[in-house]
Design a protein around this motif. Sequence first.
Motif, PDB file in Angstrom:
ATOM      1  N   SER A 100       0.820  -1.208   0.000  1.00 38.44           N
ATOM      2  CA  SER A 100       0.000   0.000   0.000  1.00 38.44           C
ATOM      3  C   SER A 100       0.856   1.261   0.000  1.00 38.44           C
ATOM      4  N   LEU A 101       1.902   1.259   0.804  1.00 37.61           N
ATOM      5  CA  LEU A 101       2.777   2.429   0.867  1.00 37.61           C
ATOM      6  C   LEU A 101       3.428   2.729  -0.480  1.00 37.61           C
ATOM      7  N   LEU A 102       3.826   1.684  -1.201  1.00 44.05           N
ATOM      8  CA  LEU A 102       4.551   1.882  -2.458  1.00 44.05           C
ATOM      9  C   LEU A 102       3.622   2.124  -3.640  1.00 44.05           C
ATOM     10  N   SER A 103       2.497   1.421  -3.678  1.00 39.25           N
ATOM     11  CA  SER A 103       1.587   1.574  -4.815  1.00 39.25           C
ATOM     12  C   SER A 103       0.623   2.732  -4.642  1.00 39.25           C
ATOM     13  N   GLY A 104       0.406   3.155  -3.376  1.00 38.36           N
ATOM     14  CA  GLY A 104      -0.573   4.199  -3.109  1.00 38.36           C
ATOM     15  C   GLY A 104      -1.993   3.688  -3.037  1.00 38.36           C
ATOM     16  N   ILE A 105      -2.167   2.362  -3.175  1.00 40.18           N
ATOM     17  CA  ILE A 105      -3.500   1.763  -3.140  1.00 40.18           C
ATOM     18  C   ILE A 105      -3.719   1.121  -1.771  1.00 40.18           C
ATOM     19  N   PRO A 106      -4.751   1.491  -1.052  1.00 38.79           N
ATOM     20  CA  PRO A 106      -4.993   0.890   0.262  1.00 38.79           C
ATOM     21  C   PRO A 106      -5.214  -0.625   0.152  1.00 38.79           C
ATOM     22  N   TYR A 107      -4.754  -1.322   1.163  1.00 35.42           N
ATOM     23  CA  TYR A 107      -4.981  -2.768   1.221  1.00 35.42           C
ATOM     24  C   TYR A 107      -6.453  -3.025   1.519  1.00 35.42           C
ATOM     25  N   ALA A 108      -7.079  -3.849   0.675  1.00 34.81           N
ATOM     26  CA  ALA A 108      -8.505  -4.131   0.811  1.00 34.81           C
ATOM     27  C   ALA A 108      -8.789  -5.602   1.045  1.00 34.81           C
ATOM     28  N   GLY A 109      -7.744  -6.387   1.369  1.00 30.22           N
ATOM     29  CA  GLY A 109      -7.969  -7.788   1.707  1.00 30.22           C
ATOM     30  C   GLY A 109      -7.463  -8.776   0.684  1.00 30.22           C
ATOM     31  N   VAL A 110      -6.988  -8.314  -0.455  1.00 28.75           N
ATOM     32  CA  VAL A 110      -6.479  -9.209  -1.479  1.00 28.75           C
ATOM     33  C   VAL A 110      -4.973  -8.995  -1.623  1.00 28.75           C
ATOM     34  N   ASN A 111      -4.243 -10.077  -1.872  1.00 27.60           N
ATOM     35  CA  ASN A 111      -2.782 -10.004  -1.911  1.00 27.60           C
ATOM     36  C   ASN A 111      -2.316  -9.168  -3.096  1.00 27.60           C
ATOM     37  N   MET A 112      -1.831  -7.981  -2.794  1.00 24.42           N
ATOM     38  CA  MET A 112      -1.450  -7.029  -3.832  1.00 24.42           C
ATOM     39  C   MET A 112      -0.163  -7.416  -4.539  1.00 24.42           C
ATOM     40  N   SER A 113       0.724  -8.110  -3.831  1.00 23.14           N
ATOM     41  CA  SER A 113       2.018  -8.425  -4.428  1.00 23.14           C
ATOM     42  C   SER A 113       1.903  -9.467  -5.525  1.00 23.14           C
ATOM     43  N   LEU A 114       0.788 -10.185  -5.591  1.00 21.70           N
ATOM     44  CA  LEU A 114       0.579 -11.146  -6.672  1.00 21.70           C
ATOM     45  C   LEU A 114      -0.124 -10.511  -7.859  1.00 21.70           C
ATOM     46  N   LYS A 154      -2.489  15.228  15.397  1.00 23.77           N
ATOM     47  CA  LYS A 154      -3.226  14.984  14.161  1.00 23.77           C
ATOM     48  C   LYS A 154      -3.280  13.494  13.863  1.00 23.77           C
ATOM     49  N   ILE A 155      -4.438  13.017  13.440  1.00 22.48           N
ATOM     50  CA  ILE A 155      -4.557  11.603  13.082  1.00 22.48           C
ATOM     51  C   ILE A 155      -4.239  11.437  11.599  1.00 22.48           C
ATOM     52  N   ALA A 156      -3.733  10.259  11.257  1.00 21.62           N
ATOM     53  CA  ALA A 156      -3.290  10.022   9.880  1.00 21.62           C
ATOM     54  C   ALA A 156      -3.348   8.540   9.586  1.00 21.62           C
ATOM     55  N   SER A 157      -3.057   8.201   8.348  1.00 18.86           N
ATOM     56  CA  SER A 157      -2.921   6.803   7.941  1.00 18.86           C
ATOM     57  C   SER A 157      -1.691   6.685   7.043  1.00 18.86           C
ATOM     58  N   HIS A 158      -1.306   5.459   6.768  1.00 17.64           N
ATOM     59  CA  HIS A 158      -0.184   5.236   5.846  1.00 17.64           C
ATOM     60  C   HIS A 158      -0.395   5.940   4.507  1.00 17.64           C
ATOM     61  N   MET A 159      -1.652   6.044   4.088  1.00 18.74           N
ATOM     62  CA  MET A 159      -1.933   6.614   2.777  1.00 18.74           C
ATOM     63  C   MET A 159      -1.661   8.119   2.717  1.00 18.74           C
ATOM     64  N   ASP A 160      -1.462   8.737   3.877  1.00 15.58           N
ATOM     65  CA  ASP A 160      -1.180  10.181   3.895  1.00 15.58           C
ATOM     66  C   ASP A 160       0.302  10.494   3.726  1.00 15.58           C
ATOM     67  N   ILE A 161       1.150   9.485   3.806  1.00 20.53           N
ATOM     68  CA  ILE A 161       2.594   9.746   3.776  1.00 20.53           C
ATOM     69  C   ILE A 161       3.030  10.273   2.405  1.00 20.53           C
TER      70      ILE A 161
END
Length: 662
Positions: A344-358, A555-562
């Motif tokens: 998620s950090l590298l692609s910018g796409i939040p993890y939604a439960g499916v293996n992104m690396s595949l 301030k609250i944040a998530s990985h997607m804000d980095i």
Amino acid sequence: MLASSVFKSSRWFLFVNESWRIATLWFAGVLLFMSFRVFFLVYFHNRITASLDVDTVLNALKTGFAFDSAASGVCFSIPFLLNCILQPLRLGHWVRVVRILTAKLFFAVAILLCITSITYITEYGSQFNYFMFEGLHDDQQAIALTAIKQYQPWGSLLSLLLLLAVAFKLCHIIDKQSNGFLERIFTNCKWKRTFLIVLIVVLFVCAIRGSFESRPATRKWSAVTHDPFLNNLVINPFRSFVYAIKDYSELQNHGLEGANPYLKNNVTIAQDVLAGLEQHTSEPLLAAPSQVFFIVMESYDSWPLQHKYASLNLTNELKSLASKGIYLDSVLPAASSTMNSLSSLLSGIPYAGVNMSLIGPQQPASKLSLFNQLEQLGYTSQFFYGGLLSWQNVGQYVLSQGADKVYSATDAGGKGSAGVWGIDDGQLFDLVAEKTQAKSFNVIMSGSYHGPFNLDLTQYDYPFKSAADYPAAIQELETQLLDPYVLGHLWYSDKMLGSFVRKMQQRYPDALFIITGDHYSRRYLHPRPNLYELTHVPLVIYGNGVKSSMLNAQKIASHMDIAPTLLNLIAPANTAFYSVGQSLFSPTAERTVFGFQTVRNNKQLWRGDLSALYEYYAVNSLDKIQLMPTQTQAFKEIDAETEQAYNQYMAQAWHLLTQGKK
């Protein structure tokens, strides 16, 4: 009295006799699950945070009985149905064969899952869930070696063999039992026989439903207490394993062409999702640095940085950097596992439960890719990992997201002292220092704070040899404390981090450092961490010109804000980029952020399956100061608007991963 031969030749009596044997096996299965549940309650009692009375415990056990009955009943439904069909045809010997095979298979699987569940709960704080199947894409040899070295499962293996021997002996005894008492109910009266058969069938149906009530035993109705951990034990390991398969399949089996599982309850997404994610930078807050180091620390969560644990001095290096730069401690990770958060950090796409690396390598790089967006600013992108690039397909994945160069343990001579997952963090940071190029963006994934925890810490002067060396206030806690040797790996990782930052800053005075954890560590000083400690990671931004006054630390944040925050720090004004998150420099007072199965706003936090089982936490600043919670928090259901916003967020993430380029 009728002769014995009459009983043996009566198909009705043989049906009743075989039904009794099946019922006995069903009861043995229920007793097995219930025994392990009681064992879990005693063995993991320190994890129970709510005050429990007898009625609460009995209610949990009663509900657990329903799940035990259903799990055992469904398995033994096979011989029972065959008994109904084959016994009238005088093929009862086949029923016996199936019953014996079913019983042995059931007890073998059930005992294995119950024994394994002890280790799983110890590591992850819950019974089986979808996450266990992520291991299918992991380094399975490393996982096995880690489990053996860290948990020494010889006692579990011995227990497994002993329980299997007892279970198989029980199957033999039940098979040979004459059940002579059943002869007393032998009758030629058809209506009595009909009544008994109907009674047997009704009891069988109730057994597999786990209930005499209108609703069967289902996960939705299992949260019967105020304690999340106790609620998790209501469902037995067998049923939780089935749910884990179901949850994993529901997310994974849709594939690239499948339906979006989050598009429900009026959740919709725009036809052109990317158009809605385009943003533009404002004036840069820093001069473009010559080097950017994005450091993702293995299992580096927020709790060790809290004031109440300061006397342990576990993370002094990161604290020092935080005091000189930007530090946020209310950051939700994208996922609870390394590869999913990293993806998620590298692609910018939040993890939604499916293996992104595949899925990622099967398609062009994400438009939200951090590598590509930094390369547009003139940076060469590099990725460093202390393990092997075959792990979770990480090598192919980062290349698919636009990394120019990828380095691993192989480039630093192979294995370090830990030996299982790759090189130690000291070796990894030395590799980065060696390979850093002019104007490069470097992503570093550390690994030393990971089982099996077998570093030689004596050479680094680690201060805690045993729990007796902990500060007095820590020792006064009347609970089991985490092994200081395990915490030493966090201390070592932090020490190597600080040394690396100093070295790079001396070489590149204008270097910028972004440091976060991949996910929470699942290891805590005591067994009663609050939900904040169970979910958050730190975020530190450090470098020349970075001041703490730039951001409110609360301030609250998530990985997607980095990513958008980094771009707004260094990119020229009006630079276009795509992001699901938002720059932390944007003026927002109230905000809700998301991670996978986690929701956080300024005052409240939820984690879990939001439609069924989940935990709740009311944000309390005192919890960062008090070593142990002073009172149990009241539970609050998530409101429909927030749940819908979460599903909207995940639906968008799913679409970006599977359909975003179309």
